[in-house]
Design a protein around this motif. Structure first.
Motif, PDB file in Angstrom:
ATOM      1  N   LEU A   1      -5.080   0.595 -18.628  1.00  0.00           N
ATOM      2  CA  LEU A   1      -5.799   0.113 -17.312  1.00  0.00           C
ATOM      3  C   LEU A   1      -4.783   0.329 -15.857  1.00  0.00           C
ATOM      4  N   ALA A   2      -3.484  -0.258 -15.780  1.00  0.00           N
ATOM      5  CA  ALA A   2      -2.592  -0.264 -14.541  1.00  0.00           C
ATOM      6  C   ALA A   2      -2.783   1.542 -14.572  1.00  0.00           C
ATOM      7  N   VAL A   3      -2.587   2.253 -14.873  1.00  0.00           N
ATOM      8  CA  VAL A   3      -2.314   3.524 -14.339  1.00  0.00           C
ATOM      9  C   VAL A   3      -3.365   4.504 -14.304  1.00  0.00           C
ATOM     10  N   ARG A   4      -3.989   3.709 -14.471  1.00  0.00           N
ATOM     11  CA  ARG A   4      -6.136   3.840 -13.531  1.00  0.00           C
ATOM     12  C   ARG A   4      -6.017   3.729 -12.682  1.00  0.00           C
ATOM     13  N   ALA A   5      -5.996   2.369 -12.536  1.00  0.00           N
ATOM     14  CA  ALA A   5      -5.664   1.643 -10.808  1.00  0.00           C
ATOM     15  C   ALA A   5      -4.650   2.104 -10.206  1.00  0.00           C
ATOM     16  N   VAL A   6      -3.399   2.623 -10.376  1.00  0.00           N
ATOM     17  CA  VAL A   6      -2.543   3.260  -9.959  1.00  0.00           C
ATOM     18  C   VAL A   6      -3.370   4.889  -9.170  1.00  0.00           C
ATOM     19  N   THR A   7      -3.759   5.593 -10.362  1.00  0.00           N
ATOM     20  CA  THR A   7      -3.896   6.999  -9.778  1.00  0.00           C
ATOM     21  C   THR A   7      -5.480   6.377  -9.022  1.00  0.00           C
ATOM     22  N   ASP A   8      -6.508   5.485  -9.352  1.00  0.00           N
ATOM     23  CA  ASP A   8      -7.498   5.355  -8.800  1.00  0.00           C
ATOM     24  C   ASP A   8      -7.438   5.290  -7.010  1.00  0.00           C
ATOM     25  N   LEU A   9      -6.115   4.177  -6.610  1.00  0.00           N
ATOM     26  CA  LEU A   9      -5.876   4.026  -5.514  1.00  0.00           C
ATOM     27  C   LEU A   9      -5.642   4.729  -4.552  1.00  0.00           C
ATOM     28  N   LEU A  10      -4.476   5.776  -5.358  1.00  0.00           N
ATOM     29  CA  LEU A  10      -3.364   6.794  -5.010  1.00  0.00           C
ATOM     30  C   LEU A  10      -5.318   7.908  -4.594  1.00  0.00           C
ATOM     31  N   ASP A  11      -6.240   8.566  -5.907  1.00  0.00           N
ATOM     32  CA  ASP A  11      -7.306   8.623  -5.429  1.00  0.00           C
ATOM     33  C   ASP A  11      -7.894   9.129  -3.861  1.00  0.00           C
ATOM     34  N   LEU A  12      -7.720   7.566  -4.183  1.00  0.00           N
ATOM     35  CA  LEU A  12      -8.689   6.822  -2.572  1.00  0.00           C
ATOM     36  C   LEU A  12      -8.079   6.983  -0.990  1.00  0.00           C
ATOM     37  N   ALA A  13      -6.340   6.549  -1.314  1.00  0.00           N
ATOM     38  CA  ALA A  13      -5.684   7.467   0.268  1.00  0.00           C
ATOM     39  C   ALA A  13      -5.625   8.264  -0.256  1.00  0.00           C
ATOM     40  N   ALA A  14      -5.797   9.339  -0.932  1.00  0.00           N
ATOM     41  CA  ALA A  14      -5.815  11.037  -0.791  1.00  0.00           C
ATOM     42  C   ALA A  14      -6.778  11.276   0.048  1.00  0.00           C
ATOM     43  N   ALA A  15      -8.231  10.446  -0.564  1.00  0.00           N
ATOM     44  CA  ALA A  15      -9.547  11.197   0.436  1.00  0.00           C
ATOM     45  C   ALA A  15     -10.118  10.597   2.099  1.00  0.00           C
ATOM     46  N   GLY A  16      -8.714   9.772   2.366  1.00  0.00           N
ATOM     47  CA  GLY A  16      -9.024   8.933   3.106  1.00  0.00           C
ATOM     48  C   GLY A  16      -9.973   7.599   3.242  1.00  0.00           C
ATOM     49  N   ASP A  17     -10.304   6.879   2.343  1.00  0.00           N
ATOM     50  CA  ASP A  17     -11.649   6.534   2.031  1.00  0.00           C
ATOM     51  C   ASP A  17     -11.294   4.636   1.621  1.00  0.00           C
ATOM     52  N   TRP A  18     -10.039   4.549   2.326  1.00  0.00           N
ATOM     53  CA  TRP A  18      -9.759   3.366   2.147  1.00  0.00           C
ATOM     54  C   TRP A  18     -10.732   1.789   2.677  1.00  0.00           C
ATOM     55  N   HIS A  19     -11.854   2.686   3.793  1.00  0.00           N
ATOM     56  CA  HIS A  19     -12.840   1.461   3.746  1.00  0.00           C
ATOM     57  C   HIS A  19     -13.179   0.898   3.038  1.00  0.00           C
ATOM     58  N   ARG A  20     -13.418   2.197   1.993  1.00  0.00           N
ATOM     59  CA  ARG A  20     -14.143   1.466   0.948  1.00  0.00           C
ATOM     60  C   ARG A  20     -14.016   1.230  -0.491  1.00  0.00           C
ATOM     61  N   LEU A  21     -12.471  -0.094  -0.324  1.00  0.00           N
ATOM     62  CA  LEU A  21     -11.815  -0.897  -0.683  1.00  0.00           C
ATOM     63  C   LEU A  21     -12.588  -2.447  -0.633  1.00  0.00           C
ATOM     64  N   ARG A  22     -13.064  -2.791  -1.092  1.00  0.00           N
ATOM     65  CA  ARG A  22     -13.482  -3.613  -0.848  1.00  0.00           C
ATOM     66  C   ARG A  22     -12.763  -5.773  -1.410  1.00  0.00           C
ATOM     67  N   ARG A  23     -13.298  -6.291  -0.749  1.00  0.00           N
ATOM     68  CA  ARG A  23     -13.425  -7.476  -1.932  1.00  0.00           C
ATOM     69  C   ARG A  23     -15.108  -8.783  -2.013  1.00  0.00           C
ATOM     70  N   CYS A  24     -14.556  -9.045  -3.114  1.00  0.00           N
ATOM     71  CA  CYS A  24     -15.798  -9.326  -3.683  1.00  0.00           C
ATOM     72  C   CYS A  24     -16.841 -10.688  -2.604  1.00  0.00           C
ATOM     73  N   ALA A  25     -17.722 -10.306  -2.213  1.00  0.00           N
ATOM     74  CA  ALA A  25     -18.593 -11.390  -1.290  1.00  0.00           C
ATOM     75  C   ALA A  25     -18.633 -12.485  -1.978  1.00  0.00           C
ATOM     76  N   ALA A  26     -18.919 -12.575  -3.507  1.00  0.00           N
ATOM     77  CA  ALA A  26     -19.557 -13.569  -4.235  1.00  0.00           C
ATOM     78  C   ALA A  26     -18.001 -14.912  -4.367  1.00  0.00           C
ATOM     79  N   ARG A  27     -18.750 -15.965  -3.978  1.00  0.00           N
ATOM     80  CA  ARG A  27     -17.128 -17.404  -3.787  1.00  0.00           C
ATOM     81  C   ARG A  27     -17.643 -18.002  -5.499  1.00  0.00           C
TER      82      ARG A  27
END
Length: 95
Positions: free
Chosen positions: A33-59
């Motif tokens: 799971l940790a490797v999957r998270a790292v690879t997904d973040l690298l893909d996100l960075a490569a695509a320039g989609d950082w604005h798609r990374l969000r924090r849950c709005a539920a408290r």
């Protein structure tokens, strides 16, 4: 990432080779799971989609997620958080 036992692998999609990072053979679930998270973040960075990374709005949830919805308006990390937030808003409106 430096502490993860990563293994490079070459995948071919549409006859185009692509380097992917994978977990070592027989790795426990937490490492995979940790490797999957790292690879997904690298893909996100490569695509320039950082604005798609969000924090849950539920408290009080503090989880982060990648909004992969087409319109890009997702607010909650899961259906559970969305249901809890909507129920709380409904209770507040009916008071």
């Amino acid at each position: 990432m430096a502490d993860l036992p990563l293994r490079p692998a070459v995948e071919t999609a549409s006859d185009i080779p692509r380097l992917r990072l994978t977990a070592r053979q027989g790795a426990p679930l937490a490492e995979r799971l940790a490797v999957r998270a790292v690879t997904d973040l690298l893909d996100l960075a490569a695509a320039g989609d950082w604005h798609r990374l969000r924090r849950c709005a539920a408290r009080p949830c503090q989880d982060a997620f990648v909004d992969r919805s087409r319109p890009g308006r997702r607010q909650f990390c899961s259906t559970r958080c969305a249901n809890r937030a909507h129920a709380a808003a409904s209770r507040a409106r009916h008071r």
